[in-house]
Design an enzyme around this catalytic site. Structure first.
Site, PDB file in Angstrom:
ATOM      1  N   ASP A   1      35.968  28.581  69.154  1.00  0.00           N
ATOM      2  CA  ASP A   1      36.306  29.471  70.263  1.00  0.00           C
ATOM      3  C   ASP A   1      35.285  29.492  71.401  1.00  0.00           C
ATOM      4  OD1 ASP A   1      34.297  30.672  68.893  1.00  0.00           O
ATOM      5  OD2 ASP A   1      35.264  32.610  68.672  1.00  0.00           O
ATOM      6  N   GLU A   2      34.391  28.531  71.457  1.00  0.00           N
ATOM      7  CA  GLU A   2      33.442  28.528  72.575  1.00  0.00           C
ATOM      8  C   GLU A   2      33.025  27.118  72.941  1.00  0.00           C
ATOM      9  OE1 GLU A   2      29.413  29.993  71.764  1.00  0.00           O
ATOM     10  OE2 GLU A   2      30.059  30.304  69.707  1.00  0.00           O
TER      11      GLU A   2
END
Length: 417
Positions: free
Chosen positions: A101-102
């Site tokens: 998610d990053e």
DNA sequence: TCTGGGGTCCTAGGACCC
DNA sequence: TCTGGGGTCCTAGGACCC
């Protein structure tokens, strides 16, 4: 040469929980947690009560009685995160994904097309919100470390651009825990010396820090300085190790049980290795006892390992050897986790099978035993590919699933091999 | 009556080699 | 009788990240 804040760190907010709230509107605005026995992720509404990921479900409920637990839609996490990443790739090809998610982006080559970094960052946030429906925070700065700190400050659902001229002013009041690499242990040690902010840390005499915390902290401070390595966004990286672990509460380390768990772990690890034509020379096992203390034992052999049975055997030898060695220790009566990891990875094309046959040893793919195991494993891999993982396997492995966590969740955390 | 699962990196000591 | 110095690999432990 003056550089602008062209490194972006884009980080989805409370990702798993946000996806659950996206999929089920009745969960929006509510304190929710993904998981059960342990909190894998939680919404900002839950964070306000002190709930954190990694916390036991029991403690989370104490902190937040209204907390709603939801089972994870793990496939959707992968799908939606990939969609977000493709939005990032629309901005620049220089994207370094560091987890599901990053990601870091270097937009220095994109400003002439899309405008200054602040505009690019705002556009990313808008697109992810409009097209995918998820909140994402973005930090922009001259280095990856600073950009990551900025995105943490921006959360939730915000944008922070660090002007190169005011970097120090930006950093000084922030808590030391925002620095990459400063976790609970270091934070506690610093707090004992009255150091809570990055500014206080920068002002502290380095000699005192060194005697207290070793050289580690010095490197973390200097990592805040701007240099090329801190700026470089590496589009992709391969994992240096592959592992699997299983926690099972407190158990007596009965040989039968230990073999079953290790067989299962070895199966997962070896299958992943073979799928990517990789093998590793170093096998490491980890044993955690009931009191949470843990030990590791490792062995580095001459030949890379990727056969399930060979990995199982090595792991068994390491684990039983360690357990025998600690038989007298009062704390080793019960174990709570076993893990296997393989490192020192090398590429292992099928070609290796054609090596001259050496004296038979299980860990040598060029030997008769090694070749036989390789062939069996590949047959199993092929059947599973067609009919699913449960279709076939070694007896002890096929039987049991001790892990409380679904395979889909395990896969989420796997790194690219 | 708690504490998941996937990783990375660093340190320190010892073996071993040149 | 004395015993350098540098480099690499391995093992074990631990902190940290998501």
């Amino acid at each position: 040469m003056a550089t602008g804040p062209t490194i972006l760190h884009a980080d989805l907010d409370a990702f798993y929980a946000s996806v659950e709230q996206l999929l089920d509107p009745s969960l929006r605005g509510r304190a929710i947690a993904v998981g059960g026995g342990v909190v894998l992720a939680c919404s900002y509404e839950a964070k306000r009560y002190g709930v954190q990921s990694g916390m036991s479900g029991w403690k989370a409920r104490q902190l937040c009685p209204d907390l709603t637990f939801v089972g994870g839609h793990f496939r959707d996490y992968t799908r939606l995160a990939d969609e977000v990443m493709s939005v990032l790739h629309d901005v620049t090809p220089v994207v370094q994904r560091i987890s599901i998610d990053e990601a870091f982006l270097d937009v220095s080559g994109s400003v002439h097309l899309f405008g200054p970094p602040a505009v690019i960052a705002a556009r990313i946030r808008q697109r992810v919100r409009d097209e995918i429906g998820l909140p994402i925070s973005v930090g922009a700065a001259r280095t990856k470390h600073l950009a990551k700190i900025a995105s943490q400050v921006a959360k939730p659902d915000g944008l922070v651009v660090v002007d190169p001229a005011t970097e120090l002013e930006f950093l000084r009041p922030l808590p030391v825990g925002l620095m990459w690499g400063v976790g609970p242990v270091t934070q506690r040690k610093l707090a004992e010396r009255g150091i809570h902010t990055i500014g206080q840390l920068a002002d502290a005499p380095e000699s005192a820090m060194h005697s207290m915390l070793g050289a580690v902290l010095g490197s973390k401070i200097s990592a805040l300085a701007v240099n090329d390595d801190q700026r470089r966004v590496k589009p992709h990286g391969r994992a240096g190790s592959v592992g699997a672990q299983s926690a099972f509460g407190r158990r007596e380390p009965e040989p039968r049980f230990v073999r079953e768990v290790l067989g299962n772990l070895a199966d997962r690890v070896a299958t992943r290795l073979r799928a990517k034509h990789r093998a590793g020379r170093t096998v490491t096992v980890r044993i955690r006892f009931a009191g949470m203390q843990a030990i590791t034992r490792s062995r580095t052999g001459r030949h890379p390992v990727s056969a399930t049975l060979t990995l199982t055997e090595i792991a068994e030898q390491l684990v039983f050897g360690a357990l025998v060695g600690r038989a007298d220790a009062p704390d080793s009566a019960q174990i709570s986790l076993l893990a296997i990891s393989v490192s020192n990875l090398v590429d292992q094309p099928a070609l290796q099978l054609e090596l001259p046959v050496e004296p038979a040893t299980p860990d040598n793919p060029g030997s008769a035993v090694g070749a036989a195991r390789w062939a069996i494993d590949h047959s199993i891999d092929a059947v599973r590919h067609k009919f699913g993982r449960s279709a076939v396997g070694y007896a002890a492995v096929a039987l049991s699933q001790h892990g409380s966590v679904p395979d889909e969740f395990r896969e989420l955390a796997e790194h690219e091999l």
